[in-house]
Every structure is written in structure tokens, then in C-alpha cells.
Design a protein around this motif. Structure first.
Motif, short mmCIF file in Angstrom:
data_model
loop_
_atom_site.label_atom_id
_atom_site.label_comp_id
_atom_site.label_asym_id
_atom_site.label_seq_id
_atom_site.Cartn_x
_atom_site.Cartn_y
_atom_site.Cartn_z
N ILE A 31 -7.41 3.27 -3.34
CA ILE A 31 -6.36 3.98 -2.62
C ILE A 31 -6.82 5.40 -2.27
O ILE A 31 -7.78 5.92 -2.85
CB ILE A 31 -5.06 4.09 -3.44
CG1 ILE A 31 -5.34 4.84 -4.76
CG2 ILE A 31 -4.47 2.72 -3.71
CD1 ILE A 31 -4.09 5.18 -5.54
N HIS B 110 -2.55 -5.13 -3.94
CA HIS B 110 -3.18 -4.83 -2.64
C HIS B 110 -3.13 -6.05 -1.72
O HIS B 110 -2.75 -5.96 -0.54
CB HIS B 110 -4.62 -4.38 -2.86
CG HIS B 110 -5.28 -3.80 -1.66
ND1 HIS B 110 -5.64 -4.56 -0.57
CD2 HIS B 110 -5.66 -2.52 -1.36
CE1 HIS B 110 -6.21 -3.79 0.35
NE2 HIS B 110 -6.23 -2.55 -0.11
N TYR C 160 -1.07 -5.38 1.58
CA TYR C 160 -1.85 -4.78 2.66
C TYR C 160 -1.51 -5.44 3.99
O TYR C 160 -1.45 -6.67 4.11
CB TYR C 160 -3.35 -4.91 2.38
CG TYR C 160 -4.19 -4.24 3.44
CD1 TYR C 160 -4.37 -2.86 3.43
CD2 TYR C 160 -4.75 -4.97 4.48
CE1 TYR C 160 -5.11 -2.22 4.41
CE2 TYR C 160 -5.49 -4.35 5.47
CZ TYR C 160 -5.68 -2.98 5.43
OH TYR C 160 -6.40 -2.35 6.41
N ASN D 243 0.98 0.31 4.96
CA ASN D 243 0.05 0.48 3.84
C ASN D 243 0.23 1.83 3.15
O ASN D 243 -0.53 2.17 2.23
CB ASN D 243 -1.40 0.34 4.32
CG ASN D 243 -1.67 -1.01 4.97
OD1 ASN D 243 -1.21 -2.02 4.47
ND2 ASN D 243 -2.39 -1.01 6.09
N GLN D 244 1.20 2.62 3.60
CA GLN D 244 1.42 3.96 3.05
C GLN D 244 2.67 3.96 2.16
O GLN D 244 3.71 3.40 2.52
CB GLN D 244 1.59 4.96 4.20
CG GLN D 244 0.35 5.07 5.08
CD GLN D 244 0.57 5.95 6.29
OE1 GLN D 244 1.66 6.52 6.46
NE2 GLN D 244 -0.44 6.07 7.13
N PHE E 275 0.34 7.91 -1.27
CA PHE E 275 -0.93 7.20 -1.45
C PHE E 275 -0.97 6.03 -0.46
O PHE E 275 0.07 5.51 -0.05
CB PHE E 275 -1.14 6.73 -2.89
CG PHE E 275 -0.15 5.71 -3.38
CD1 PHE E 275 -0.42 4.35 -3.30
CD2 PHE E 275 1.05 6.12 -3.97
CE1 PHE E 275 0.48 3.42 -3.78
CE2 PHE E 275 1.96 5.20 -4.45
CZ PHE E 275 1.68 3.83 -4.35
N GLU E 276 -2.18 5.67 -0.09
CA GLU E 276 -2.39 4.65 0.95
C GLU E 276 -3.39 3.61 0.47
O GLU E 276 -4.41 3.94 -0.15
CB GLU E 276 -2.90 5.31 2.22
CG GLU E 276 -3.14 4.34 3.37
CD GLU E 276 -3.67 5.04 4.62
OE1 GLU E 276 -3.84 4.37 5.65
OE2 GLU E 276 -3.91 6.27 4.54
N LEU E 277 -3.09 2.36 0.76
CA LEU E 277 -4.02 1.27 0.43
C LEU E 277 -5.21 1.32 1.37
O LEU E 277 -5.05 1.33 2.59
CB LEU E 277 -3.32 -0.09 0.55
CG LEU E 277 -2.10 -0.33 -0.35
CD1 LEU E 277 -1.53 -1.71 -0.10
CD2 LEU E 277 -2.45 -0.15 -1.82
N ASN E 278 -6.40 1.37 0.78
CA ASN E 278 -7.61 1.38 1.61
C ASN E 278 -7.82 0.02 2.28
O ASN E 278 -7.42 -1.03 1.74
CB ASN E 278 -8.84 1.70 0.75
CG ASN E 278 -8.91 3.16 0.38
OD1 ASN E 278 -8.08 3.96 0.83
ND2 ASN E 278 -9.90 3.53 -0.42
#
Length: 409
Positions: A196, A221, A225, A233-234, A286-289
Motif C-alpha cells: 500500500i 487486496h 482491488y 482502491n483508495q 492509504f491506497e492499494l498498490n
């Protein structure tokens, strides 16, 4: 009464002798050749069956050759995968050792030397060639290296240069078996560690995060996602009154979780540990990569760089170790799947080979019944034809002597 001339007597006698000589010659040829079908006219139906059985036996012979080539190819690939797996095991041990807090930069550089050697070894094995000089893992592009190395690249230095095709070899009329594996499937399509990005927002005085339960986070995730809508994703964490924190999806507006929170003490959400100093009303995002795939040579190269980077912080180095371990574990799973597939194909190849051998014996036996001579019967027939020829010769001399002139004498 039919009148028989002298010429007729001679012709009939000569014809009988000739036919007996031909029959005797046929039996002699059968005995010398071991075959009772000397020409198609001897048994037209049997001759046609012999042709078909011979064609089937020729195909089986070729299938046996194909099967040998297939098994050799699969066994060679199995050896390569085993060597790569052994090298990964050693690299994993070194990664874990490097996380020992007593190691200084010099110790880490020493580990880096071995990691670099393992990386080069694996890169060479990923470009293995068979006895024909073809690159095993290059797919259909077997005349070019499966993986290339570009030291000047700022993104990935080790990249896949082949394709995801694979060749098949026919080992029976109904069975074809894959003879190679694509490096894209085995080495390239390895999932990198999911992570993240965290951003402090309103009022947060300090914030740190790390993934402490990778399996739990990976599941979160994969379930959340969204490759189509990046906003989904945020996520935003909001500190609430009453020692609670709420986590919402910014894109959808849905509340994901509300749980206990105490400023300055870590809390865990879906495998992510957050350590936050904040008061009610404060927020952070936080954001999922985006999921990434990275081949094992590139994973080792990234860790090699981290080991030799003296300016890297302890937090970033710990992240590099975590990235490396997850990458190697995922790579090992790919290797295990590929090895299992090889074993299955080898078992099928062996089973088909045994079936072909049984079929070969049955066809040879059937062909032998039709075309091979029975020596006991042929020897008896030879004696009979010799007796018949002798009788025809004796009769000829007797009949040709019955003339009026002989009678007058």
C-alpha cells in the motif's frame, strides 16, 4: 472318343512338370524367406492386412522415437527447475540472515556477493538450451534467448524475450504431449509482494505502517482491488470520539470497518499494522498498490541492490527483505507447479509408451500369423511337391514312349 495327338501329350506333360516345378520353387522360396506370402495373389485379403499392419508398426516405431525425445526434453527441464529451486532455497536463507540486526553494512555486502552469484546462476538456467541448441523456456522463439539482460535499464534489467507458446509431440494416434514450458508462465508471471501507499492528511502528527500479516492483506487486496476504477482502491481512516477509528472506501463511500483505536499504539486492519498519533477528526489515506509481476532474477537483483545501498534506512531494508521473501516464495510455488506438470506429462508419456509396446507386439503377432511360414507345414509341402514332380517326370517318359513305332519294335 476324343483323339489326343502326340503334340498334346507332350504339351500336357510339359505343363504338368512346369506347374510342379513352380509349386516346388514356391515352397523353396517360402522356406528360404520365412514368408508364405510371396506375392499379393497368394492371398489378396491377407496381403492387404499385412500392408495395414506394417504401416501401423511403422507409425508405432516413430511414436517410440517421439516418446524418447519427449522424455529426454522433459527430464532435462526437470533438472533445470530442480537446480533453480535449490538456488532459491539458498537465496531465501541468505535473505533471512540479512535481517539479523547484528549484521553491519560490510556483512550485508558480503551476502550481496553471494546473492549476485545466485542471481547470475538462475539467469543462466532460465536461458538453458537443449541438445539442439534451442532455448527451453523461450516458447516458440526457441532460437533466441528466453530472457535478456539490459544493465542500462532503469525499470527492469531482466526481461522475458520469448513468448508463451509451447510445443507438442505426438506419441500415439490420439495423444500429443507438451514438450516444453514457457518461461513466461514459470518465471515471468510471478506475483510480487502486494503493498500500500500511505498518506497523512488532516491533523496526523506521526504515521507509519507495515504489513505484518501478508496472507490476510493479500486476501483483502484481491477482494477489493479495482483495476477499472482507481478511486475504489483508495481508503480513508478517520479517528472518531470514543477511541475508535473508521475506515471508508473513498471511491464507493462505503464504510469498511470501525474498530478500537488508541493514539500512539498500533492497530491492525486486514494484515496492515498502522502506528498513528492522532486525535478525533484526524484522517489519513492509504491506497492499494497495483499488482505487479516480477521474475525471480529481477527479484534477486532488487535485493542485491538493497544489500549494497549503504544509505538505505532500516525500514526500507526491512521492506526489501519482505519483498524478496514474498517474491521467492511465489516463485517457488510457480516452480512447484511446473515440476508437478512435468511429472504428470512424464507419467502420461510412459503410460503411452507401454501401450504402444503392447500394441506393437499384438500387431507383429497378427502379421506373423498372416505372412510367416509354418516350417513344419512347408517341409511337408516340399516333400509332396518333390514327389509330384518326380511322378510327373516319370509319367512323361512312359507316356512319350507309347508310339506305334515302339509297339512294332
Amino acid at each position: 472318343m476324343t483323339r489326343i495327338s502326340t503334340n498334346q501329350l507332350y504339351d500336357r506333360s510339359i505343363d504338368a512338370i512346369t506347374r510342379n516345378q513352380g509349386s516346388l520353387s514356391d515352397v523353396q522360396q517360402q522356406l528360404s524367406s520365412g514368408k508364405k506370402l510371396l506375392r499379393p495373389s497368394d492371398d489378396p485379403v491377407g496381403a492387404a492386412q499385412v500392408v495395414r499392419l506394417t504401416e501401423d508398426l511403422d507409425k508405432i516405431t516413430q511414436y517410440k522415437r517421439n516418446n524418447t525425445l519427449l522424455q529426454n526434453s522433459l527430464e532435462q527441464e526437470e533438472v533445470v527447475l530442480k537446480n533453480i529451486n535449490n538456488a532459491l532455497d539458498r537465496a531465501r536463507v541468505l535473505m533471512i540472515q540479512s535481517g539479523n540486526g547484528v549484521y553491519d553494512k560490510t556483512d550485508l555486502q558480503a551476502i550481496g556477493i553471494e546473492i549476485g552469484s545466485i542471481r547470475d546462476e538462475i539467469f543462466g538456467l532460465m536461458n538453458s538450451q537443449n541438445s539442439n541448441g534451442e532455448y527451453i523456456f523461450a516458447g516458440y522463439q526457441s532460437q533466441t534467448e528466453a530472457f535478456s539482460y539490459d544493465p542500462s535499464s532503469t525499470d527492469k534489467k531482466y526481461t522475458f524475450a520469448g513468448d508463451d507458446g509451447f510445443k507438442k509431440i505426438q506419441v500415439s494416434d490420439a495423444v500429443t504431449i507438451q514438450s516444453n514450458s514457457s518461461g513466461k508462465t514459470v518465471f515471468e508471471d510471478v506475483q510480487a509482494r502486494l503493498n500500500i501507499n500511505v498518506t497523512a492528511r488532516v491533523g496526523v502528527s506521526s504515521l507509519s505502517s507495515r504489513i505484518t500479516e501478508q496472507a490476510a492483506f493479500d486476501q483483502f487486496h484481491k477482494q477489493n482491488y479495482d483495476a477499472v476504477t482507481p478511486a475504489n482502491n483508495q481508503f480513508r481512516a478517520t479517528v472518531l470520539a470514543g477511541n475508535q477509528i473508521r475506515i471508508d472506501n473513498i471511491g464507493t463511500g462505503a464504510t469498511i470497518s470501525t474498530q478500537n483505536f488508541e493514539s500512539g499504539k498500533p492497530f491492525v486492519f486486514k494484515g496492515i499494522s498502522f502506528d498513528v498519533n492522532a486525535a478525533p477528526g484526524d484522517t489519513f489515506d492509504f491506497e492499494l498498490n497495483k499488482p505487479e509481476k516480477k521474475n525471480i532474477a529481477e527479484t534477486l537483483n532488487d535485493f542485491f541492490i538493497a544489500l549494497n545501498d549503504a544509505s538505505l534506512s532500516d525500514t526500507d531494508f526491512s521492506k526489501a527483505i519482505a519483498d524478496g521473501l514474498v517474491g521467492l516464495d511465489n516463485g517457488a510455488k510457480k516452480l512447484a507447479n511446473a515440476t508437478s506438470s512435468l511429472g504428470g506429462r512424464l507419467n502420461v508419456a510412459q503410460s503411452v509408451l507401454e501401450s504402444n509396446l503392447d500394441l506393437e507386439i499384438a500387431n507383429k503377432s497378427a502379421r506373423s500369423v498372416i505372412e510367416d511360414v509354418d516350417y513344419a507345414e512347408a517341409v511337408s509341402e516340399l516333400s509332396k511337391q518333390e514327389t509330384a514332380l518326380q511322378a510327373a517326370q516319370a509319367t512323361f517318359s512312359r507316356v512319350t514312349g507309347l508310339t506305334l513305332f515302339d509297339y512294332i519294335r
